[in-house]
Write a protein that holds these residues in place. Structure first.
Motif, PDB file in Angstrom:
ATOM      1  N   GLU A   1       0.851  -1.191   0.000  1.00 45.58           N
ATOM      2  CA  GLU A   1       0.000   0.000   0.000  1.00 45.58           C
ATOM      3  C   GLU A   1       0.884   1.238   0.000  1.00 45.58           C
ATOM      4  OE1 GLU A   1      -3.622   2.416   2.179  1.00 45.58           O
ATOM      5  OE2 GLU A   1      -2.571   0.908   3.371  1.00 45.58           O
ATOM      6  N   ILE A   2       0.607   2.139  -0.932  1.00 44.78           N
ATOM      7  CA  ILE A   2       1.379   3.376  -1.025  1.00 44.78           C
ATOM      8  C   ILE A   2       0.579   4.476  -0.339  1.00 44.78           C
ATOM      9  CG2 ILE A   2       2.337   5.079  -2.626  1.00 44.78           C
ATOM     10  CD1 ILE A   2       2.397   2.524  -4.632  1.00 44.78           C
ATOM     11  N   GLY A   3       1.122   5.062   0.718  1.00 46.85           N
ATOM     12  CA  GLY A   3       0.440   6.156   1.415  1.00 46.85           C
ATOM     13  C   GLY A   3      -0.758   5.695   2.226  1.00 46.85           C
ATOM     14  N   PRO A   4      -0.526   5.014   3.351  1.00 47.52           N
ATOM     15  CA  PRO A   4      -1.655   4.499   4.154  1.00 47.52           C
ATOM     16  C   PRO A   4      -2.434   5.578   4.908  1.00 47.52           C
ATOM     17  CG  PRO A   4       0.434   4.040   5.257  1.00 47.52           C
ATOM     18  CD  PRO A   4       0.779   4.570   3.893  1.00 47.52           C
TER      19      PRO A   4
ATOM     20  N   ALA B   1      -5.366  -9.973   3.056  1.00 46.84           N
ATOM     21  CA  ALA B   1      -4.106 -10.452   2.479  1.00 46.84           C
ATOM     22  C   ALA B   1      -3.292 -11.270   3.473  1.00 46.84           C
ATOM     23  CB  ALA B   1      -3.282  -9.256   2.022  1.00 46.84           C
ATOM     24  N   ALA B   2      -2.248 -11.941   2.951  1.00 46.33           N
ATOM     25  CA  ALA B   2      -1.326 -12.636   3.845  1.00 46.33           C
ATOM     26  C   ALA B   2      -0.459 -11.606   4.566  1.00 46.33           C
ATOM     27  CB  ALA B   2      -0.453 -13.600   3.044  1.00 46.33           C
ATOM     28  N   LYS B   3      -0.015 -10.612   3.804  1.00 44.09           N
ATOM     29  CA  LYS B   3       0.948  -9.643   4.317  1.00 44.09           C
ATOM     30  C   LYS B   3       0.713  -8.300   3.676  1.00 44.09           C
ATOM     31  CE  LYS B   3       5.507 -11.637   5.136  1.00 44.09           C
ATOM     32  NZ  LYS B   3       6.819 -11.714   4.503  1.00 44.09           N
ATOM     33  N   VAL B   4       0.890  -7.240   4.434  1.00 41.11           N
ATOM     34  CA  VAL B   4       0.776  -5.891   3.875  1.00 41.11           C
ATOM     35  C   VAL B   4       2.017  -5.085   4.269  1.00 41.11           C
ATOM     36  CG1 VAL B   4      -0.581  -3.752   3.822  1.00 41.11           C
ATOM     37  CG2 VAL B   4      -1.739  -5.950   4.161  1.00 41.11           C
ATOM     38  N   THR B   5       2.613  -4.420   3.286  1.00 43.60           N
ATOM     39  CA  THR B   5       3.637  -3.433   3.598  1.00 43.60           C
ATOM     40  C   THR B   5       3.083  -2.087   3.170  1.00 43.60           C
ATOM     41  OG1 THR B   5       5.451  -4.989   3.303  1.00 43.60           O
ATOM     42  CG2 THR B   5       6.001  -2.662   3.162  1.00 43.60           C
ATOM     43  N   ALA B   6       3.097  -1.127   4.089  1.00 45.34           N
ATOM     44  CA  ALA B   6       2.550   0.199   3.798  1.00 45.34           C
ATOM     45  C   ALA B   6       3.667   1.225   3.907  1.00 45.34           C
ATOM     46  CB  ALA B   6       1.423   0.520   4.781  1.00 45.34           C
ATOM     47  N   VAL B   7       3.841   2.016   2.847  1.00 46.77           N
ATOM     48  CA  VAL B   7       4.929   2.994   2.808  1.00 46.77           C
ATOM     49  C   VAL B   7       4.331   4.404   2.917  1.00 46.77           C
ATOM     50  CG1 VAL B   7       6.840   3.908   1.440  1.00 46.77           C
ATOM     51  CG2 VAL B   7       6.329   1.450   1.385  1.00 46.77           C
TER      52      VAL B   7
ATOM     53  N   VAL C   1       4.841  -1.131   8.510  1.00 41.56           N
ATOM     54  CA  VAL C   1       4.799   0.254   8.033  1.00 41.56           C
ATOM     55  C   VAL C   1       6.229   0.761   7.853  1.00 41.56           C
ATOM     56  CG1 VAL C   1       4.100   2.625   8.583  1.00 41.56           C
ATOM     57  CG2 VAL C   1       2.588   0.707   9.166  1.00 41.56           C
ATOM     58  N   LEU C   2       6.501   1.341   6.690  1.00 44.03           N
ATOM     59  CA  LEU C   2       7.812   1.946   6.452  1.00 44.03           C
ATOM     60  C   LEU C   2       7.638   3.443   6.282  1.00 44.03           C
ATOM     61  CD1 LEU C   2       9.209  -0.498   3.710  1.00 44.03           C
ATOM     62  CD2 LEU C   2       9.580  -0.604   6.186  1.00 44.03           C
ATOM     63  N   ASN C   3       8.403   4.224   7.037  1.00 39.09           N
ATOM     64  CA  ASN C   3       8.337   5.684   6.916  1.00 39.09           C
ATOM     65  C   ASN C   3       9.323   6.138   5.841  1.00 39.09           C
ATOM     66  OD1 ASN C   3       9.168   8.495   9.113  1.00 39.09           O
ATOM     67  ND2 ASN C   3       7.855   8.407   7.318  1.00 39.09           N
ATOM     68  N   GLU C   4       8.873   6.039   4.575  1.00 35.99           N
ATOM     69  CA  GLU C   4       9.775   6.385   3.470  1.00 35.99           C
ATOM     70  C   GLU C   4       9.029   7.025   2.310  1.00 35.99           C
ATOM     71  OE1 GLU C   4      13.085   3.886   2.469  1.00 35.99           O
ATOM     72  OE2 GLU C   4      12.402   2.441   3.974  1.00 35.99           O
ATOM     73  N   ASP C   5       9.808   7.618   1.420  1.00 36.95           N
ATOM     74  CA  ASP C   5       9.272   8.171   0.178  1.00 36.95           C
ATOM     75  C   ASP C   5       9.197   7.021  -0.833  1.00 36.95           C
ATOM     76  OD1 ASP C   5       8.935   9.287  -2.320  1.00 36.95           O
ATOM     77  OD2 ASP C   5      10.411  10.893  -2.024  1.00 36.95           O
ATOM     78  N   ILE C   6       8.018   6.724  -1.314  1.00 41.43           N
ATOM     79  CA  ILE C   6       7.840   5.561  -2.200  1.00 41.43           C
ATOM     80  C   ILE C   6       8.725   5.659  -3.447  1.00 41.43           C
ATOM     81  CG2 ILE C   6       5.859   6.513  -3.487  1.00 41.43           C
ATOM     82  CD1 ILE C   6       6.338   2.817  -2.427  1.00 41.43           C
ATOM     83  N   LEU C   7       9.005   6.882  -3.891  1.00 39.54           N
ATOM     84  CA  LEU C   7       9.821   7.034  -5.100  1.00 39.54           C
ATOM     85  C   LEU C   7      11.284   6.665  -4.845  1.00 39.54           C
ATOM     86  CD1 LEU C   7       8.350  10.323  -6.629  1.00 39.54           C
ATOM     87  CD2 LEU C   7       7.837   7.950  -7.251  1.00 39.54           C
ATOM     88  N   LYS C   8      11.629   6.509  -3.564  1.00 38.46           N
ATOM     89  CA  LYS C   8      13.022   6.156  -3.249  1.00 38.46           C
ATOM     90  C   LYS C   8      13.147   4.718  -2.768  1.00 38.46           C
ATOM     91  CE  LYS C   8      14.458  10.850  -2.387  1.00 38.46           C
ATOM     92  NZ  LYS C   8      14.183  11.862  -1.359  1.00 38.46           N
ATOM     93  N   VAL C   9      12.033   4.006  -2.703  1.00 41.65           N
ATOM     94  CA  VAL C   9      12.072   2.625  -2.230  1.00 41.65           C
ATOM     95  C   VAL C   9      12.376   1.701  -3.415  1.00 41.65           C
ATOM     96  CG1 VAL C   9      10.709   0.758  -1.196  1.00 41.65           C
ATOM     97  CG2 VAL C   9      10.426   3.097  -0.389  1.00 41.65           C
TER      98      VAL C   9
END
Ligand code: SAM
Length: 290
Positions: free
Chosen positions: A54-57, A70-76, A98-106
């Motif tokens: 998920e981009i931008g939760p 889902a089995a797994k969710v990663t939210a950036v 949850v990752l505190n990052e800019d999706i364009l840099k992941v």
């Protein structure tokens, strides 16, 4: 756990508790309509084996729904102020990271490798509209293993992605998306389903990734240069668009011969060509260079 967010009251309560201030620069328009959330989740066709990115939760409204399916969710999420909120709203959802990052840099291909053993992932998001195109094209071009994307975008952008030849919305974005995926607009969503309300209409679009690109091209970069040149000068002929492009260096003769090989007349316009025809044009021009 049952999703607890998604209504205006609950969203306001969470925002007030944390004195959250909306940041315009991050394109923050949070969903406050459970029907829309249900619709997104259903059209994403998530199964218990899927890994979802998920981009931008935001405050985690859709994340709760995704975690259940889902089995797994990663939210950036880029906004640091949302991280403590997400810790609370996603408490007890053990399959969410949850990752505190800019999706364009992941490095999303790496993330899929790490979280899903390199198997194709699904993207589900209510996208920040200011970076819709770089996010979607980045996912396609960087060879991220992908099953589908189900995303909320500006209505006009969804229409451009889905448009075919002859439509006024048809352009370079239509062709770029349709080279990689089959687009399908799932729902139109009015501004009052968000807080705060966006100034534009929105739509949910599902992009089903093709296993192989839709057409065979020898030089993708060249084809996309040709596509850009053809739409740069709308209402001009295709031949003029290609001759005047600063990105291309074919002679008048090469261009006219290539267009002729499509079985089209000299006055044909770029906006009438299909993706297949752009592929042929690209392949023919490339060969004429030898
Ligand atoms: N998913 C939430 C919802 O539907 O209520 C929020 C959607 S809101 C349209 C977009 C979200 O993307 C915001 O939470 C915003 O902070 C976040 N965002 C904006 N730019 C981002 C970026 N470059 N990387 C990651 N997240 C970003």
């Amino acid at each position: 756990k049952e999703p607890a967010l998604g209504s205006p009251q609950n969203t306001i309560a969470v925002l007030q508790k944390y004195h959250f201030i909306f940041q315009r620069k991050f394109g923050q328009n949070f969903l406050i309509d459970t029907h829309v959330l249900d619709k997104i989740i259903r059209s994403a066709e998530i199964s218990g084996e899927d890994m979802v990115l998920e981009i931008g939760p935001g405050i985690g409204t859709m994340t709760q729904y995704l975690a259940q399916a889902a089995a797994k969710v990663t939210a950036v999420e880029i906004d640091r102020a949302l991280i403590p909120i997400l810790e609370e709203t996603l408490e007890g959802y053990e399959n969410v990271t949850v990752l505190n990052e800019d999706i364009l840099k992941v490095d999303i291909a790496k993330l899929a490798e790490r979280e899903n053993g390199g198997r194709p992932i699904k993207i589900v998001a209510n996208l920040p509209y200011y970076i819709t195109t770089p996010i979607i094209m980045g996912l396609f071009e960087n060879q991220v293993p992908l099953k589908s994307m189900t995303v909320m975008v500006q209505k006009e952008v969804a229409e451009r992605m889905q448009a075919g030849p002859g439509s006024k919305n048809y352009g370079a974005l239509s062709l770029a998306v349709q080279y990689y995926a089959k687009p399908y607009i799932v729902a139109n969503v009015p501004p009052n389903c968000f807080m705060p309300r966006p100034k534009v209409g929105s739509a949910v679009i599902r992009l089903e990734r093709y296993e192989k690109p839709a057409v065979k091209v020898e030089d993708e970069k060249l084809m996309f240069k040709i596509i850009r040149a053809s739409f740069n000068q709308r209402r001009k002929t295709l031949a003029n668009g290609l001759k005047n492009s600063s990105e291309l260096d074919f002679t008048k003769e090469q261009i006219e011969a290539a267009i002729g090989s499509l079985g089209k007349g000299a006055s044909v316009r770029g906006e009438t060509l299909t993706l297949e025809e752009f592929a042929i044009l690209g392949n023919t021009l490339r060969q004429s260079r030898r």
